[in-house]
Design a protein around this motif. Structure first.
Motif, PDB file in Angstrom:
ATOM      1  N   CYS A   1     -54.353  -8.357  22.109  1.00 61.28           N
ATOM      2  CA  CYS A   1     -55.024  -9.585  21.706  1.00 61.28           C
ATOM      3  C   CYS A   1     -55.259 -10.436  22.954  1.00 61.28           C
ATOM      4  N   GLN A   2     -56.509 -10.876  23.128  1.00 59.03           N
ATOM      5  CA  GLN A   2     -56.882 -11.660  24.293  1.00 59.03           C
ATOM      6  C   GLN A   2     -57.256 -13.077  23.845  1.00 59.03           C
ATOM      7  N   ILE A   3     -56.685 -14.067  24.532  1.00 66.42           N
ATOM      8  CA  ILE A   3     -56.880 -15.471  24.155  1.00 66.42           C
ATOM      9  C   ILE A   3     -57.234 -16.278  25.397  1.00 66.42           C
ATOM     10  N   VAL A   4     -58.225 -17.143  25.271  1.00 65.43           N
ATOM     11  CA  VAL A   4     -58.578 -18.075  26.336  1.00 65.43           C
ATOM     12  C   VAL A   4     -58.227 -19.482  25.854  1.00 65.43           C
ATOM     13  N   PRO A   5     -57.103 -20.039  26.305  1.00 69.77           N
ATOM     14  CA  PRO A   5     -56.620 -21.305  25.736  1.00 69.77           C
ATOM     15  C   PRO A   5     -57.193 -22.568  26.380  1.00 69.77           C
ATOM     16  N   ASP A   6     -57.800 -22.467  27.570  1.00 69.44           N
ATOM     17  CA  ASP A   6     -58.239 -23.688  28.251  1.00 69.44           C
ATOM     18  C   ASP A   6     -59.760 -23.802  28.217  1.00 69.44           C
ATOM     19  N   LYS A   7     -60.265 -24.999  28.225  1.00 73.01           N
ATOM     20  CA  LYS A   7     -61.701 -25.253  28.115  1.00 73.01           C
ATOM     21  C   LYS A   7     -62.461 -24.792  29.352  1.00 73.01           C
ATOM     22  N   ARG A   8     -61.822 -24.782  30.509  1.00 77.82           N
ATOM     23  CA  ARG A   8     -62.504 -24.351  31.723  1.00 77.82           C
ATOM     24  C   ARG A   8     -62.635 -22.835  31.798  1.00 77.82           C
ATOM     25  N   GLU A   9     -61.932 -22.131  30.925  1.00 74.88           N
ATOM     26  CA  GLU A   9     -62.026 -20.678  30.801  1.00 74.88           C
ATOM     27  C   GLU A   9     -61.627 -19.942  32.076  1.00 74.88           C
ATOM     28  N   ILE A  10     -60.709 -20.507  32.826  1.00 69.47           N
ATOM     29  CA  ILE A  10     -60.231 -19.822  34.027  1.00 69.47           C
ATOM     30  C   ILE A  10     -58.888 -19.142  33.779  1.00 69.47           C
ATOM     31  N   MET A  11     -58.334 -19.323  32.581  1.00 71.56           N
ATOM     32  CA  MET A  11     -57.035 -18.731  32.268  1.00 71.56           C
ATOM     33  C   MET A  11     -57.136 -17.935  30.974  1.00 71.56           C
ATOM     34  N   GLY A  12     -56.500 -16.780  30.957  1.00 76.40           N
ATOM     35  CA  GLY A  12     -56.449 -15.966  29.758  1.00 76.40           C
ATOM     36  C   GLY A  12     -55.054 -15.437  29.516  1.00 76.40           C
ATOM     37  N   ILE A  13     -54.731 -15.187  28.255  1.00 71.92           N
ATOM     38  CA  ILE A  13     -53.423 -14.664  27.870  1.00 71.92           C
ATOM     39  C   ILE A  13     -53.627 -13.385  27.074  1.00 71.92           C
ATOM     40  N   LYS A  14     -52.838 -12.355  27.415  1.00 72.45           N
ATOM     41  CA  LYS A  14     -52.898 -11.079  26.710  1.00 72.45           C
ATOM     42  C   LYS A  14     -51.547 -10.806  26.054  1.00 72.45           C
ATOM     43  N   LEU A  15     -51.582 -10.399  24.800  1.00 74.37           N
ATOM     44  CA  LEU A  15     -50.394  -9.985  24.059  1.00 74.37           C
ATOM     45  C   LEU A  15     -50.673  -8.586  23.524  1.00 74.37           C
ATOM     46  N   GLY A  16     -49.862  -7.616  23.918  1.00 72.34           N
ATOM     47  CA  GLY A  16     -50.212  -6.261  23.542  1.00 72.34           C
ATOM     48  C   GLY A  16     -49.030  -5.335  23.369  1.00 72.34           C
ATOM     49  N   ALA A  17     -49.338  -4.114  22.945  1.00 71.49           N
ATOM     50  CA  ALA A  17     -48.344  -3.049  22.778  1.00 71.49           C
ATOM     51  C   ALA A  17     -49.030  -1.720  23.035  1.00 71.49           C
ATOM     52  N   ASN A  18     -48.286  -0.784  23.608  1.00 67.75           N
ATOM     53  CA  ASN A  18     -48.858   0.545  23.828  1.00 67.75           C
ATOM     54  C   ASN A  18     -47.840   1.640  23.553  1.00 67.75           C
ATOM     55  N   LEU A  19     -48.380   2.803  23.242  1.00 64.81           N
ATOM     56  CA  LEU A  19     -47.577   3.987  22.938  1.00 64.81           C
ATOM     57  C   LEU A  19     -47.961   5.093  23.898  1.00 64.81           C
ATOM     58  N   ASN A  20     -46.964   5.708  24.551  1.00 70.88           N
ATOM     59  CA  ASN A  20     -47.182   6.825  25.469  1.00 70.88           C
ATOM     60  C   ASN A  20     -46.420   8.043  24.955  1.00 70.88           C
ATOM     61  N   VAL A  21     -47.111   9.179  24.859  1.00 75.61           N
ATOM     62  CA  VAL A  21     -46.499  10.411  24.354  1.00 75.61           C
ATOM     63  C   VAL A  21     -46.813  11.557  25.314  1.00 75.61           C
ATOM     64  N   ASN A  22     -45.794  12.347  25.670  1.00 75.14           N
ATOM     65  CA  ASN A  22     -45.947  13.544  26.503  1.00 75.14           C
ATOM     66  C   ASN A  22     -45.549  14.774  25.683  1.00 75.14           C
ATOM     67  N   LEU A  23     -46.457  15.764  25.621  1.00 74.87           N
ATOM     68  CA  LEU A  23     -46.241  16.955  24.797  1.00 74.87           C
ATOM     69  C   LEU A  23     -46.512  18.230  25.598  1.00 74.87           C
ATOM     70  N   ASN A  24     -45.874  19.321  25.180  1.00 73.25           N
ATOM     71  CA  ASN A  24     -46.212  20.680  25.635  1.00 73.25           C
ATOM     72  C   ASN A  24     -46.066  20.877  27.144  1.00 73.25           C
ATOM     73  N   GLU A  25     -45.074  20.276  27.740  1.00 74.04           N
ATOM     74  CA  GLU A  25     -44.756  20.550  29.143  1.00 74.04           C
ATOM     75  C   GLU A  25     -43.803  21.734  29.199  1.00 74.04           C
TER      76      GLU A  25
ATOM     77  N   PRO B   1     -48.170  20.848  33.352  1.00 74.02           N
ATOM     78  CA  PRO B   1     -47.918  19.432  33.077  1.00 74.02           C
ATOM     79  C   PRO B   1     -48.069  19.120  31.589  1.00 74.02           C
ATOM     80  N   PRO B   2     -47.532  18.008  31.155  1.00 75.69           N
ATOM     81  CA  PRO B   2     -47.630  17.665  29.732  1.00 75.69           C
ATOM     82  C   PRO B   2     -49.036  17.230  29.336  1.00 75.69           C
ATOM     83  N   HIS B   3     -49.332  17.388  28.063  1.00 74.65           N
ATOM     84  CA  HIS B   3     -50.487  16.738  27.461  1.00 74.65           C
ATOM     85  C   HIS B   3     -50.076  15.289  27.180  1.00 74.65           C
ATOM     86  N   GLU B   4     -50.885  14.342  27.614  1.00 72.91           N
ATOM     87  CA  GLU B   4     -50.521  12.934  27.500  1.00 72.91           C
ATOM     88  C   GLU B   4     -51.434  12.220  26.506  1.00 72.91           C
ATOM     89  N   ILE B   5     -50.825  11.457  25.612  1.00 75.19           N
ATOM     90  CA  ILE B   5     -51.551  10.649  24.630  1.00 75.19           C
ATOM     91  C   ILE B   5     -51.158   9.188  24.836  1.00 75.19           C
TER      92      ILE B   5
END
Length: 349
Positions: free
Chosen positions: A262-286, A252-256
């Motif tokens: 970024c996590q944001i809580v926009p409401d005062k009751r703190e029951i809602m959160g917003i996530k904005l993100g990015a990810n990188l997936n790499v497969n090597l040596n299979e 199987p490949p080596h996985e990186i």
């Protein structure tokens, strides 16, 4: 030197106790997205059910050039159901298990071929289904954390599930009173790698304000060994397919994996959160070895951005909805991803 070390320890302890005091009067099961720790508190039990649907719309070649997969004569989609359980042994140590089931397909457009002056309509479908390898891991919160920062490591082992593909299915049908034959070919691949794998992951959470945090994730996993597997070959004699099974070795490949969020809580009751993100997936040596010939599979990667909404439905239930989009990659298909997650929390006595 001793004074500096002592002063640093006092600051860390003060920062950690300060964060503890801020959350002491709150229900630990309803902490906001920003306040939520990266390792479960002692005696906290957490279960997750996650459904993900991916519709592939593009393909990235070895140089990263993008094309529509429909232009390549392909259609493809993937469904994945994941389930995990985590338990806090201490406020700084948790154990967990993760498993998932996948079901997807890739279909090619029908190709017309001539064979001994007869016309054949050839349709290829690849089905991908089965259980992935099972991950057992622990989460250890490093003792350098304070009010604004947490860092944890997550070593784990994947226990293998079956990798051997099922025998392909051929459906050969001749249309009466016509001059062509339809051939439908379906291959069946599995998700399990068949190999034991080791993984080391780390997570860091930086709280800038009460309502804003930055989450950083990284992980690397590699197989302990190659495994004996099989492949299928077939020969068409004009009426039927003769199928044979060959022995191969597979690694199987080596996985990186890397992620920033970024996590944001926009409401005062703190029951809602917003996530904005990015990810990188790499497969090597299979690689695959057949008849003493080792063939390296192309290294692959993709870069994905996503947005996610979290709602605290009740004391015990959280709901997350994520939408992701693959921006670029190498030797891989790109998809639009919809992911729905339900999290269940409780404290055991």
């Amino acid at each position: 030197m001793i004074k500096k070390v002592a002063y640093t320890i006092i600051l860390l302890l003060f920062g950690f106790s300060g964060f503890t005091q801020e959350t002491a009067n709150k229900n630990l099961l309803t902490l906001s997205l920003v306040e939520e720790p990266i390792v479960l508190q002692r005696k906290r039990l957490q279960g997750n059910i996650d459904y993900q649907f991916g519709m592939y719309s593009k393909y990235f070649d070895a140089q990263g050039q993008k094309s529509k997969i429909i232009d390549e004569g392909l259609v493809s989609s993937m469904n994945q159901l994941s389930y995990s359980v985590n338990y806090g042994l201490f406020d700084w140590l948790q154990i967990g298990i993760l498993h998932n089931y996948c079901s997807g397909f890739e279909g090619e457009e029908t190709i017309t071929k001539l064979y001994y002056n007869e016309t054949y309509n050839y349709t290829y479908i690849k089905e991908i289904k089965g259980f992935s390898d099972v991950l057992f891991n622990i989460g250890y919160l490093l003792p350098i954390n304070g009010r604004k920062i947490e860092i944890a490591i997550f070593p784990g082992i994947y226990f293998p599930m079956d990798h051997d593909p099922l025998e392909p299915i051929y459906d050969v049908s001749t249309i009466e009173d016509e001059e062509w034959t339809n051939i439908d070919y379906t291959s069946n691949e599995k998700i399990g790698t068949g190999a034991f794998r080791f993984e080391i992951a780390t997570t860091a959470k930086l709280r800038f304000k009460q309502r804003i945090a930055l989450l950083l994730n990284g992980k690397y996993n590699m197989p302990f060994n190659s495994v004996n597997s099989i492949s299928w070959e077939s020969v068409f004699d004009g009426e039927n397919y003769q199928v044979s099974k060959n022995k191969i070795k597979y690694s199987p490949p080596h996985e990186i994996y890397g992620n920033i969020e970024c996590q944001i809580v926009p409401d005062k009751r703190e029951i809602m959160g917003i996530k904005l993100g990015a990810n990188l997936n790499v497969n090597l040596n299979e690689w695959i070895e057949s008849e003493n010939i080792k063939t390296a599979q192309p290294n692959a990667m993709f870069f994905r951005t996503y947005t996610e909404l979290e709602l605290i439905i009740s004391e015990h239930i959280r709901f997350n909805q994520q939408f992701g989009y693959d921006l670029t990659g190498r030797n891989t298909k790109g998809a639009f991803i919809s992911q729905t997650l339900f999290t269940f929390n409780c404290f055991t006595k």
